[in-house]
Design a protein around this motif. Structure first.
Motif, PDB file in Angstrom:
ATOM      1  N   ALA A 128       0.825  -1.209   0.000  1.00 22.12           N
ATOM      2  CA  ALA A 128       0.000   0.000   0.000  1.00 22.12           C
ATOM      3  C   ALA A 128       0.860   1.260   0.000  1.00 22.12           C
ATOM      4  CB  ALA A 128      -0.939  -0.006   1.199  1.00 22.12           C
ATOM      5  N   GLU A 129       1.910   1.259   0.803  1.00 21.73           N
ATOM      6  CA  GLU A 129       2.819   2.404   0.886  1.00 21.73           C
ATOM      7  C   GLU A 129       3.497   2.654  -0.465  1.00 21.73           C
ATOM      8  OE1 GLU A 129       6.726   3.565   3.579  1.00 21.73           O
ATOM      9  OE2 GLU A 129       6.075   1.477   3.498  1.00 21.73           O
ATOM     10  N   LEU A 130       4.007   1.602  -1.072  1.00 22.82           N
ATOM     11  CA  LEU A 130       4.673   1.740  -2.370  1.00 22.82           C
ATOM     12  C   LEU A 130       3.703   2.207  -3.442  1.00 22.82           C
ATOM     13  CD1 LEU A 130       6.890  -1.445  -2.174  1.00 22.82           C
ATOM     14  CD2 LEU A 130       7.714   0.918  -2.199  1.00 22.82           C
ATOM     15  N   ARG A 152      13.248  -9.400  -1.245  1.00 23.97           N
ATOM     16  CA  ARG A 152      12.495 -10.536  -0.702  1.00 23.97           C
ATOM     17  C   ARG A 152      11.051 -10.117  -0.480  1.00 23.97           C
ATOM     18  NH1 ARG A 152      13.600 -12.514   4.179  1.00 23.97           N
ATOM     19  NH2 ARG A 152      12.862 -14.504   3.457  1.00 23.97           N
ATOM     20  N   SER A 153      10.169 -11.044  -0.750  1.00 18.41           N
ATOM     21  CA  SER A 153       8.747 -10.830  -0.508  1.00 18.41           C
ATOM     22  C   SER A 153       8.400 -11.372   0.866  1.00 18.41           C
ATOM     23  CB  SER A 153       7.938 -11.559  -1.581  1.00 18.41           C
ATOM     24  OG  SER A 153       6.565 -11.434  -1.322  1.00 18.41           O
ATOM     25  N   VAL A 154       7.687 -10.572   1.649  1.00 17.49           N
ATOM     26  CA  VAL A 154       7.218 -10.995   2.962  1.00 17.49           C
ATOM     27  C   VAL A 154       5.745 -10.615   3.070  1.00 17.49           C
ATOM     28  CG1 VAL A 154       9.463 -10.840   4.096  1.00 17.49           C
ATOM     29  CG2 VAL A 154       8.005  -8.838   4.029  1.00 17.49           C
ATOM     30  N   HIS A 155       5.067 -11.154   4.062  1.00 11.78           N
ATOM     31  CA  HIS A 155       3.647 -10.876   4.227  1.00 11.78           C
ATOM     32  C   HIS A 155       3.399  -9.368   4.295  1.00 11.78           C
ATOM     33  CE1 HIS A 155      -0.461 -11.692   5.304  1.00 11.78           C
ATOM     34  NE2 HIS A 155      -0.352 -10.798   6.277  1.00 11.78           N
ATOM     35  N   GLY A 156       2.631  -8.860   3.354  1.00 11.37           N
ATOM     36  CA  GLY A 156       2.258  -7.454   3.364  1.00 11.37           C
ATOM     37  C   GLY A 156       3.197  -6.512   2.648  1.00 11.37           C
ATOM     38  N   GLY A 157       4.333  -6.992   2.180  1.00  8.78           N
ATOM     39  CA  GLY A 157       5.248  -6.082   1.523  1.00  8.78           C
ATOM     40  C   GLY A 157       6.502  -6.739   1.017  1.00  8.78           C
TER      41      GLY A 157
END
Length: 93
Positions: A30-32, A57-62
């Motif tokens: 959302a921020e990006l 790296r992809s993590v939960h939520g971002g």
């Protein structure tokens, strides 16, 4: 610069995305989306591409630039063998 050597808008956006994540360590989708002025789906597609390239790296939520150990902690097998004497004493009590 000739038109052939200029980065595409998508490449420029991905470069900015990487820069923001490097700066902060972690960014939410959302921020990006808000900062870059594109949809969350576009950010997710960009992030997927950058993760496949090994750039983040992809993590939960971002997304993050942090190494796995900084996020996940150390390997369970490595931790489970530490302080075994103290753990056994606790178990006996």
């Amino acid at each position: 610069m000739s038109p052939e050597t200029q980065p595409s808008p998508a490449e420029e956006r991905r470069s900015r995305l990487v820069g923001l994540v490097e700066q902060q360590g972690f960014c939410t989708v959302a921020e990006l989306s808000k900062v870059l002025g594109v949809s969350e789906m576009t950010i997710r597609r960009d992030a997927r591409k950058l993760v496949r390239e090994g750039r983040m790296r992809s993590v939960h939520g971002g997304v993050t630039m942090l190494p796995a150990a900084a996020i996940d902690g150390t390997d369970f097998r490595a931790r489970s063998g530490r302080h075994s004497g103290a753990k056994q004493a606790i178990a006996r009590r």
